[in-house]
Design a protein around this motif. Sequence first.
Motif, PDB file in Angstrom:
ATOM      1  N   GLU A 178     -44.072  -4.812  -2.746  1.00  0.00           N
ATOM      2  CA  GLU A 178     -45.633  -5.089  -2.298  1.00  0.00           C
ATOM      3  C   GLU A 178     -46.568  -4.374  -3.701  1.00  0.00           C
ATOM      4  O   GLU A 178     -47.454  -5.073  -3.953  1.00  0.00           O
ATOM      5  N   GLU A 179     -46.213  -3.012  -4.051  1.00  0.00           N
ATOM      6  CA  GLU A 179     -46.943  -2.582  -5.019  1.00  0.00           C
ATOM      7  C   GLU A 179     -46.704  -3.223  -6.258  1.00  0.00           C
ATOM      8  O   GLU A 179     -47.796  -3.276  -7.209  1.00  0.00           O
ATOM      9  N   TYR A 180     -45.557  -3.588  -6.530  1.00  0.00           N
ATOM     10  CA  TYR A 180     -45.369  -4.447  -7.811  1.00  0.00           C
ATOM     11  C   TYR A 180     -46.255  -5.797  -7.991  1.00  0.00           C
ATOM     12  O   TYR A 180     -46.882  -6.227  -9.035  1.00  0.00           O
ATOM     13  N   ILE A 181     -46.177  -6.619  -6.838  1.00  0.00           N
ATOM     14  CA  ILE A 181     -47.082  -7.639  -6.666  1.00  0.00           C
ATOM     15  C   ILE A 181     -48.302  -7.559  -6.818  1.00  0.00           C
ATOM     16  O   ILE A 181     -49.330  -8.137  -7.737  1.00  0.00           O
ATOM     17  N   THR A 182     -49.177  -6.377  -6.253  1.00  0.00           N
ATOM     18  CA  THR A 182     -50.388  -5.833  -6.354  1.00  0.00           C
ATOM     19  C   THR A 182     -50.759  -5.664  -7.518  1.00  0.00           C
ATOM     20  O   THR A 182     -52.044  -6.439  -8.100  1.00  0.00           O
ATOM     21  N   ALA A 183     -49.898  -5.172  -8.527  1.00  0.00           N
ATOM     22  CA  ALA A 183     -50.071  -4.602  -9.929  1.00  0.00           C
ATOM     23  C   ALA A 183     -50.058  -5.767 -10.715  1.00  0.00           C
ATOM     24  O   ALA A 183     -50.551  -5.575 -11.881  1.00  0.00           O
ATOM     25  N   HIS A 184     -49.329  -7.010 -10.389  1.00  0.00           N
ATOM     26  CA  HIS A 184     -49.107  -7.998 -11.489  1.00  0.00           C
ATOM     27  C   HIS A 184     -49.607  -9.357 -10.978  1.00  0.00           C
ATOM     28  O   HIS A 184     -49.155 -10.452 -11.420  1.00  0.00           O
ATOM     29  N   LEU A 185     -50.827  -9.580 -10.299  1.00  0.00           N
ATOM     30  CA  LEU A 185     -51.113 -10.643  -9.631  1.00  0.00           C
ATOM     31  C   LEU A 185     -51.572 -11.471 -10.578  1.00  0.00           C
ATOM     32  O   LEU A 185     -51.680 -13.031 -10.600  1.00  0.00           O
ATOM     33  N   ALA A 186     -51.983 -11.120 -12.048  1.00  0.00           N
ATOM     34  CA  ALA A 186     -52.417 -12.015 -12.857  1.00  0.00           C
ATOM     35  C   ALA A 186     -51.256 -12.435 -13.898  1.00  0.00           C
ATOM     36  O   ALA A 186     -51.340 -13.368 -14.720  1.00  0.00           O
ATOM     37  N   GLU A 187     -50.129 -11.969 -13.764  1.00  0.00           N
ATOM     38  CA  GLU A 187     -48.854 -12.374 -14.250  1.00  0.00           C
ATOM     39  C   GLU A 187     -47.879 -12.953 -13.686  1.00  0.00           C
ATOM     40  O   GLU A 187     -48.289 -13.564 -12.385  1.00  0.00           O
ATOM     41  N   GLU A 188     -46.813 -13.652 -14.304  1.00  0.00           N
ATOM     42  CA  GLU A 188     -45.647 -14.278 -13.600  1.00  0.00           C
ATOM     43  C   GLU A 188     -45.093 -13.721 -12.556  1.00  0.00           C
ATOM     44  O   GLU A 188     -44.865 -12.202 -12.645  1.00  0.00           O
ATOM     45  N   LEU A 189     -44.939 -14.265 -11.467  1.00  0.00           N
ATOM     46  CA  LEU A 189     -44.389 -13.668 -10.212  1.00  0.00           C
ATOM     47  C   LEU A 189     -43.580 -14.301  -9.582  1.00  0.00           C
ATOM     48  O   LEU A 189     -43.520 -14.846  -8.544  1.00  0.00           O
ATOM     49  N   VAL A 191     -39.664 -15.779  -8.012  1.00  0.00           N
ATOM     50  CA  VAL A 191     -38.726 -15.181  -7.467  1.00  0.00           C
ATOM     51  C   VAL A 191     -37.461 -14.669  -8.107  1.00  0.00           C
ATOM     52  O   VAL A 191     -37.039 -13.368  -8.105  1.00  0.00           O
ATOM     53  N   GLU A 192     -37.285 -15.341  -9.324  1.00  0.00           N
ATOM     54  CA  GLU A 192     -36.343 -15.271 -10.430  1.00  0.00           C
ATOM     55  C   GLU A 192     -36.432 -13.652 -11.162  1.00  0.00           C
ATOM     56  O   GLU A 192     -35.665 -12.945 -11.017  1.00  0.00           O
ATOM     57  N   LEU A 193     -38.022 -13.518 -11.379  1.00  0.00           N
ATOM     58  CA  LEU A 193     -38.587 -12.264 -11.750  1.00  0.00           C
ATOM     59  C   LEU A 193     -38.130 -10.994 -10.881  1.00  0.00           C
ATOM     60  O   LEU A 193     -37.768 -10.026 -11.266  1.00  0.00           O
ATOM     61  N   LEU A 194     -38.531 -11.182  -9.745  1.00  0.00           N
ATOM     62  CA  LEU A 194     -38.671 -10.080  -8.780  1.00  0.00           C
ATOM     63  C   LEU A 194     -37.322  -9.764  -8.432  1.00  0.00           C
ATOM     64  O   LEU A 194     -36.895  -8.568  -8.190  1.00  0.00           O
ATOM     65  N   CYS A 195     -36.257 -10.794  -8.264  1.00  0.00           N
ATOM     66  CA  CYS A 195     -34.823 -10.512  -7.996  1.00  0.00           C
ATOM     67  C   CYS A 195     -34.346  -9.584  -9.278  1.00  0.00           C
ATOM     68  O   CYS A 195     -33.605  -8.528  -9.089  1.00  0.00           O
ATOM     69  N   LYS A 196     -34.643  -9.987 -10.392  1.00  0.00           N
ATOM     70  CA  LYS A 196     -34.136  -9.089 -11.486  1.00  0.00           C
ATOM     71  C   LYS A 196     -34.866  -7.825 -11.860  1.00  0.00           C
ATOM     72  O   LYS A 196     -34.328  -6.719 -12.035  1.00  0.00           O
ATOM     73  N   GLU A 197     -36.180  -7.672 -11.448  1.00  0.00           N
ATOM     74  CA  GLU A 197     -36.989  -6.452 -11.335  1.00  0.00           C
ATOM     75  C   GLU A 197     -36.391  -5.372 -10.274  1.00  0.00           C
ATOM     76  O   GLU A 197     -36.251  -4.337 -10.932  1.00  0.00           O
ATOM     77  N   PHE A 198     -35.858  -6.006  -9.230  1.00  0.00           N
ATOM     78  CA  PHE A 198     -35.221  -4.662  -8.130  1.00  0.00           C
ATOM     79  C   PHE A 198     -34.112  -5.008  -8.010  1.00  0.00           C
ATOM     80  O   PHE A 198     -33.677  -4.176  -7.021  1.00  0.00           O
ATOM     81  N   GLY A 199     -33.492  -5.747  -8.614  1.00  0.00           N
ATOM     82  CA  GLY A 199     -31.931  -6.064  -8.732  1.00  0.00           C
ATOM     83  C   GLY A 199     -31.329  -6.327  -7.411  1.00  0.00           C
ATOM     84  O   GLY A 199     -30.336  -5.720  -6.619  1.00  0.00           O
ATOM     85  N   SER A 241     -62.928 -20.405 -14.054  1.00  0.00           N
ATOM     86  CA  SER A 241     -61.680 -20.154 -14.878  1.00  0.00           C
ATOM     87  C   SER A 241     -60.954 -18.738 -15.220  1.00  0.00           C
ATOM     88  O   SER A 241     -59.746 -18.420 -15.066  1.00  0.00           O
ATOM     89  N   ASP A 242     -61.985 -17.841 -15.328  1.00  0.00           N
ATOM     90  CA  ASP A 242     -61.651 -16.550 -15.486  1.00  0.00           C
ATOM     91  C   ASP A 242     -61.003 -15.870 -14.140  1.00  0.00           C
ATOM     92  O   ASP A 242     -60.126 -15.058 -14.144  1.00  0.00           O
ATOM     93  N   VAL A 243     -61.580 -16.267 -13.081  1.00  0.00           N
ATOM     94  CA  VAL A 243     -60.971 -15.749 -11.749  1.00  0.00           C
ATOM     95  C   VAL A 243     -59.596 -16.344 -11.659  1.00  0.00           C
ATOM     96  O   VAL A 243     -58.656 -15.810 -11.069  1.00  0.00           O
ATOM     97  N   ALA A 244     -59.399 -17.607 -11.805  1.00  0.00           N
ATOM     98  CA  ALA A 244     -58.023 -18.312 -11.816  1.00  0.00           C
ATOM     99  C   ALA A 244     -56.919 -17.592 -12.668  1.00  0.00           C
ATOM    100  O   ALA A 244     -55.937 -17.261 -12.126  1.00  0.00           O
ATOM    101  N   GLN A 245     -57.500 -17.092 -13.978  1.00  0.00           N
ATOM    102  CA  GLN A 245     -56.560 -16.412 -14.542  1.00  0.00           C
ATOM    103  C   GLN A 245     -56.224 -15.128 -14.287  1.00  0.00           C
ATOM    104  O   GLN A 245     -55.059 -14.462 -14.236  1.00  0.00           O
ATOM    105  N   ALA A 246     -57.474 -14.292 -13.629  1.00  0.00           N
ATOM    106  CA  ALA A 246     -57.152 -13.017 -13.121  1.00  0.00           C
ATOM    107  C   ALA A 246     -56.149 -13.176 -11.747  1.00  0.00           C
ATOM    108  O   ALA A 246     -55.432 -11.869 -11.624  1.00  0.00           O
TER     109      ALA A 246
END
Length: 273
Positions: A178-189, A191-199, A241-246
């Motif tokens: 949850e903390e990771y998702i909150t901090a990275h909403l503007a970035e790629e999120l 399933v594969e990335l999260l699985c790799k991040e948390f093993g 457009s900026d909101v979308a990217q954020a």
Amino acid sequence: MITKQTEKLRQVMKDLYLSTEVQCALFDEKGRIICEYPREMVAFCGRVRELPELKARCFACDRYGFDKAKANQGTCSYTCHMGLTECVAPIIRKGTVIGYLMLGQTVATENIEKIHKAIANFPVEEHRSQLCEELKELPHFSQKKLQAIANVAQMCTSYLWLMDLITMRGDPTAFAVEEYITAHLAEELSVELLCKEFGISKTSLYLLSQEHFGMGITLYIRGRRMEKAMQLLEEKSMPISDVAQAVGYMDASHFTRVFKQHTGCTPKKWQKT
């Protein structure tokens, strides 16, 4: 968060209400309501929430309060989209927010004009006079009194923990995700990335998300992104457009489609209301 000694917890909420004359509610770490007193929603807010679009804005305001309290690691006060004042006190254990105590809905005497303006713009004309009458029933306080109420709310969160009325629950990995998702909403999120991040495997991530978030991880991420987008649009200072990217959407058109599907209206309409 899990609750213990439910009857004692309800009595605490009742005592808090009788002391402050303010509606109070206890939420878990996901913003799901655990206990409230009184149980009936105030008439003013009930009428506002009859409209799906405004109900979504109410939920967005709640999430804003939770996120702000969590970021500050302390009590925060804010005004909702209708101009009412609410305060949220986070319940913190070992640096982790395990729930929230919310007190509202109150009228700051300094905000009366703002509230009447929101009522004047209410979409259903025949309800405006009723809202004006229901507004009179809400507690009216000065900013000084509201700050005192916020301080009381913060003290109550410590009391709930010390008296062993609530405790922690859940997998630490769920909190970390949850903390990771909150901090990275503007970035790629993905399933594969999260699985790799948390093993963890895709199956484990899916089961974790269902248990702790009540939905699949993809839906949860989209919901958090839309909540953040609603908050940014409320500020009315950012181009769409900026909101979308954020919130992780590089394609503004795609963002608009997803936002409309989630809220029932376009980002442009949301920003204007």
